[in-house]
Design an enzyme around this catalytic site. Sequence first.
Site, short mmCIF file in Angstrom:
data_model
loop_
_atom_site.label_atom_id
_atom_site.label_comp_id
_atom_site.label_asym_id
_atom_site.label_seq_id
_atom_site.Cartn_x
_atom_site.Cartn_y
_atom_site.Cartn_z
N SER A 1 0.89 -1.12 -0.24
CA SER A 1 0.03 0.06 -0.18
C SER A 1 0.81 1.45 -0.07
O SER A 1 2.00 1.29 0.48
CB SER A 1 -0.88 -0.01 1.09
OG SER A 1 -1.83 -1.08 1.32
N1 SAM Z 1 -0.82 -4.97 4.19
C1 SAM Z 1 -0.06 -5.15 2.96
C2 SAM Z 1 1.44 -4.64 2.83
O1 SAM Z 1 1.64 -3.97 3.57
O2 SAM Z 1 1.87 -5.03 1.85
C3 SAM Z 1 -0.83 -4.71 2.03
C4 SAM Z 1 -1.12 -6.08 0.92
S1 SAM Z 1 -2.45 -5.39 -0.26
C5 SAM Z 1 -3.11 -3.96 -0.54
C6 SAM Z 1 -3.67 -6.32 0.23
C7 SAM Z 1 -3.50 -7.88 0.60
O3 SAM Z 1 -4.72 -8.67 1.22
C8 SAM Z 1 -3.08 -9.03 -0.44
O4 SAM Z 1 -1.76 -9.44 -0.48
C9 SAM Z 1 -4.25 -9.87 -0.67
O5 SAM Z 1 -3.56 -10.95 -1.04
C10 SAM Z 1 -4.67 -9.87 0.68
N2 SAM Z 1 -6.06 -10.46 0.86
C11 SAM Z 1 -7.16 -10.36 0.06
N3 SAM Z 1 -8.14 -11.10 0.41
C12 SAM Z 1 -7.62 -11.91 1.58
C13 SAM Z 1 -8.32 -12.67 2.58
N4 SAM Z 1 -9.70 -12.98 2.64
N5 SAM Z 1 -7.63 -13.06 3.40
C14 SAM Z 1 -6.04 -12.61 3.78
N6 SAM Z 1 -5.51 -11.78 2.64
C15 SAM Z 1 -6.52 -11.39 1.77
#
Ligand code: SAM
Length: 220
Positions: free
Chosen positions: A65
Amino acid sequence: MKQSEKLLEQRRREMVETLRQYGISNSRVLEAFLRVKRHLFFPEDAVGCAYNDSAYPIGFSQTISQPYTVAIMSTLLAERCPGGKVLEIGTGSGYQAAILEAMGYQVFSVERFVGLYERAEKLFSRLGIRVLCRHGDGSLGWIEEAPFDGIMVTAGAPREPRPLMQQLAEKGCMVIPIGGYDSQQMTVIQREGDEFHRELFQQFVFVPLVGNEGWESRVF
Ligand code: SAM
């Protein structure tokens, strides 16, 4: 070309100055941003972009992000839930979890993609960052570790995930972007007994929360 540590530290300070200019003033948040080296959460060939105020691809069609977004979410959490256990949904690169750990929270994190989960877990262990993470559908929370003083969802949800609300401690608060596929409104939900109070903030664009309580996986 490899960037020197000194140059990267200078760029990190500049990023924090930019966040200050955008109105981020919480000292715990700003100190964590100075402490955590964002470039270590970046693909090696893109380290030079690590201190731009922008999201960046990390593989699996996901992103780390934007620093401003991480700072806003961390501030919203810190103002309502100063300490304790925090569950992050969407480990991704591991950066947001590392920021929360640097702020003093006990951090748990769930990631849907096994490749991202394994990479982040290795990185946490190599850097000595105390985040407990696991692979799975974070929209269902982490029932064995509940209740949580804070929950932070770092992917866009189509609605409030019931299991996450139920895993909030008394006075616990959840920071979660909720809305459509194209944009979501940052929402803070605070628990008081069986009641949930909601506050709404600005619009953001997140990758989708995919899972039982999120978007359907066959769409994404
Ligand atoms: N917090 C992360 C970082 O600091 O890099 C941001 C990651 S990105 C914006 C959102 C993340 O949510 C992705 O890695 C995606 O795979 C994960 N995601 C989406 N749906 C999910 C779920 N149901 N359970 C766990 N992770 C999920």
